[in-house]
Every structure is written in structure tokens, then in C-alpha cells.
Design an enzyme around this catalytic site. Structure first.
Site, short mmCIF file in Angstrom:
data_model
loop_
_atom_site.label_atom_id
_atom_site.label_comp_id
_atom_site.label_asym_id
_atom_site.label_seq_id
_atom_site.Cartn_x
_atom_site.Cartn_y
_atom_site.Cartn_z
N ASN A 155 26.19 -147.05 159.73
CA ASN A 155 26.47 -146.73 161.14
C ASN A 155 25.22 -147.11 161.92
OD1 ASN A 155 24.60 -144.36 161.31
ND2 ASN A 155 26.04 -143.54 159.82
N GLY A 204 30.75 -142.23 152.37
CA GLY A 204 31.33 -143.47 151.83
C GLY A 204 30.33 -144.39 151.13
N ASP A 255 27.86 -145.96 152.44
CA ASP A 255 26.51 -145.63 152.94
C ASP A 255 25.90 -144.52 152.09
OD1 ASP A 255 25.43 -145.02 156.42
OD2 ASP A 255 24.38 -145.82 154.67
N1 APR Z 1 32.10 -148.61 146.67
C1 APR Z 1 33.01 -149.45 147.22
N2 APR Z 1 33.84 -149.10 148.22
C2 APR Z 1 33.73 -147.84 148.70
C3 APR Z 1 32.81 -146.90 148.19
C4 APR Z 1 31.97 -147.34 147.12
N3 APR Z 1 31.06 -146.53 146.55
N4 APR Z 1 32.94 -145.74 148.89
C5 APR Z 1 33.92 -145.96 149.79
N5 APR Z 1 34.40 -147.21 149.68
C6 APR Z 1 35.41 -147.89 150.46
C7 APR Z 1 36.30 -147.01 151.32
O1 APR Z 1 37.43 -146.60 150.55
C8 APR Z 1 36.70 -147.99 152.42
O2 APR Z 1 37.78 -148.79 151.99
O3 APR Z 1 34.69 -148.70 151.40
C9 APR Z 1 35.48 -148.89 152.57
C10 APR Z 1 34.60 -148.55 153.79
O4 APR Z 1 34.62 -147.15 153.98
P1 APR Z 1 33.36 -146.35 154.60
O5 APR Z 1 32.31 -146.26 153.59
O6 APR Z 1 33.93 -145.10 155.19
O7 APR Z 1 32.80 -147.30 155.76
P2 APR Z 1 33.34 -147.57 157.23
O8 APR Z 1 34.82 -147.43 157.33
O9 APR Z 1 32.72 -148.88 157.62
O10 APR Z 1 32.71 -146.39 158.08
C11 APR Z 1 31.32 -146.37 158.24
O11 APR Z 1 31.18 -144.13 157.42
O12 APR Z 1 29.99 -143.58 155.58
C12 APR Z 1 29.95 -143.58 156.94
O13 APR Z 1 27.64 -143.81 157.49
C13 APR Z 1 28.87 -144.49 157.46
O14 APR Z 1 29.17 -143.75 159.69
C14 APR Z 1 29.42 -144.82 158.80
C15 APR Z 1 30.92 -144.94 158.55
#
Ligand code: APR
Length: 185
Positions: free
Chosen positions: A32, A40, A42
Site C-alpha cells: 500500500n 496478505g 505484504d
Molecule cells: N502469496 C501469494 N498470493 C497471496 C499471498 C501469498 N502469500 N497472500 C495473499 N495472496 C493473494 C490474495 O489471495 C490475492 O489474490 O494475493 C492477491 C493480492 O491480495 P492482497 O495481498 O490483499 O493485495 P491487494 O489486493 O493488492 O491489496 C493490497 O492489502 O495486504 C494489504 O498492505 C496491503 O494495503 C495493502 C493491500
């Protein structure tokens, strides 16, 4: 990797897995704008990668992006304890909050991350499905945007030999494969 599908003369690898465990030159983080961590992908990257990643993110915020990293931009840091050399942090669009520029911003995340990897002479990179989690980007639409952006970049680049698109579940991967546009002219 267990089950995988390859496209574009095997340069693109689509697979199920954990982004934080990919043994590539650069792992892409779905960050973010604060660059200070989250859930997630991140969360996984900072948890496994350790504090050095956050230290470099803080420096980037202080020296280059005091107001935060804008959606569509990308920056590179150490990978800390991850099995990679670098993390490329990119901020995806929150679906529906960019007055119709969602697709353009999502494509920019892929383009800017790939360009950053190429300028650092990296040859392998692993992307999660940016914006399709907390940022609510519909997976089918994201698949079209991401595959077009990756294809367009690779058509004009010879540095990157392996671009992994990593999905957290088999159903997510199947959805991507159903909507990808790698095979279109
Ligand atoms: N490895 C691979 N894919 C993952 C993992 C992982 N460890 N964890 C989650 N995912 C997938 C989720 O299922 C989704 O399909 O990655 C994709 C992106 O999800 P998010 O991590 O939620 O990212 P995003 O939708 O871009 O949102 C970003 O979420 O985690 C917070 O700090 C981050 O505020 C930011 C927001």
C-alpha cells in the site's frame, strides 16, 4: 513448483504458491502507499523477509516519497531473509476508486515492476495477483489487464527470462488461465 502452466515461449510461468517463497531475483509485493506493511502478500513478505525490508521502505518514504508511493508506481529494496535478491514494492489500484483509471494503474504496476527488474539486470521475477485481494479488483478483469501488460513488456525486452505469476489458490489460478490474453495476437 507443483502444477504450472507456461506461456510466451516458456518465459511466463503460472503457478499456485506463496509469493514469499519464490526463489527468483525479485519478488513483487502488493504493497500500500505507506510502504510500511499490511496483510496478505505484504504481510507475508515482511514477516518472512524480516526488518531490513521495512528499514529500506522507511528510507524510500523519507527520501523520495514523503506522501507515500502512488498507485501504479514501483520501488526496489533488499529481500532480507527471503529466498530472493530484491523485493519490488508496487501499489495496486483500489478497484473503483480511481475514476475509471483502474486498468491503466494496474497495468502500470506490472510494467513499472518489470522495467525496474530489467534496469537492475534481474532475469527472474515473481508477481502475486496485484489488487485482487483487499483491493477488490475482480480476478477476471485483472487477468486480462495483467496478461496484456506482461505480454507487451516481454515483446520488447530480452532481459527477463522468467516471469512467474503466483496464485494463492488453484481456483484463482484457473480463473487467471481462463481470462489471460497471452495467446491472442
Ligand atoms: N502469496 C501469494 N498470493 C497471496 C499471498 C501469498 N502469500 N497472500 C495473499 N495472496 C493473494 C490474495 O489471495 C490475492 O489474490 O494475493 C492477491 C493480492 O491480495 P492482497 O495481498 O490483499 O493485495 P491487494 O489486493 O493488492 O491489496 C493490497 O492489502 O495486504 C494489504 O498492505 C496491503 O494495503 C495493502 C493491500
Amino acid at each position: 513448483m507443483a502444477f504450472e502452466t507456461r506461456f510466451l515461449n516458456d518465459r511466463v510461468v503460472v503457478a499456485v504458491g506463496d509469493s514469499a517463497r519464490q526463489e527468483v531475483d525479485a519478488i513483487v509485493n502488493a504493497a500500500n502507499s505507506s510502504l510500511l506493511g499490511g496483510g496478505g502478500v505484504d504481510g507475508a513478505i515482511h514477516r518472512v523477509g524480516g526488518p531490513r525490508i521495512l528499514e529500506e521502505c522507511r528510507e524510500i518514504r523519507r527520501d523520495r516519497y514523503p506522501k507515500g508511493l502512488p498507485p501504479g508506481e514501483a520501488v526496489i529494496t533488499t529481500a532480507g531473509n527471503l529466498p530472493a535478491r530484491h523485493v519490488i514494492h508496487t501499489v495496486g489500484p483500489v478497484y473503483g476508486e480511481h475514476r475509471g483509471a483502474d486498468a491503466e494503474l494496474l497495468a502500470a504496476c506490472y510494467e513499472k515492476s518489470l522495467k525496474l527488474a530489467a534496469t537492475h539486470s534481474l532475469t527472474s521475477i515473481a508477481f502475486p495477483a496485484i489488487s485482487t485481494g483487499a483491493y477488490r479488483y475482480p480476478r477476471a478483469e485483472a487477468a486480462t489487464v495483467a496478461s496484456r501488460a506482461v505480454k507487451q513488456f516481454l515483446e520488447n525486452d530480452a532481459t527477463l527470462t522468467e516471469v512467474r505469476l503466483i496464485f494463492f489458490s488453484e481456483s484463482d489460478m484457473k480463473m487467471f488461465i481462463k481470462h489471460q490474453e497471452f495467446l491472442n495476437r
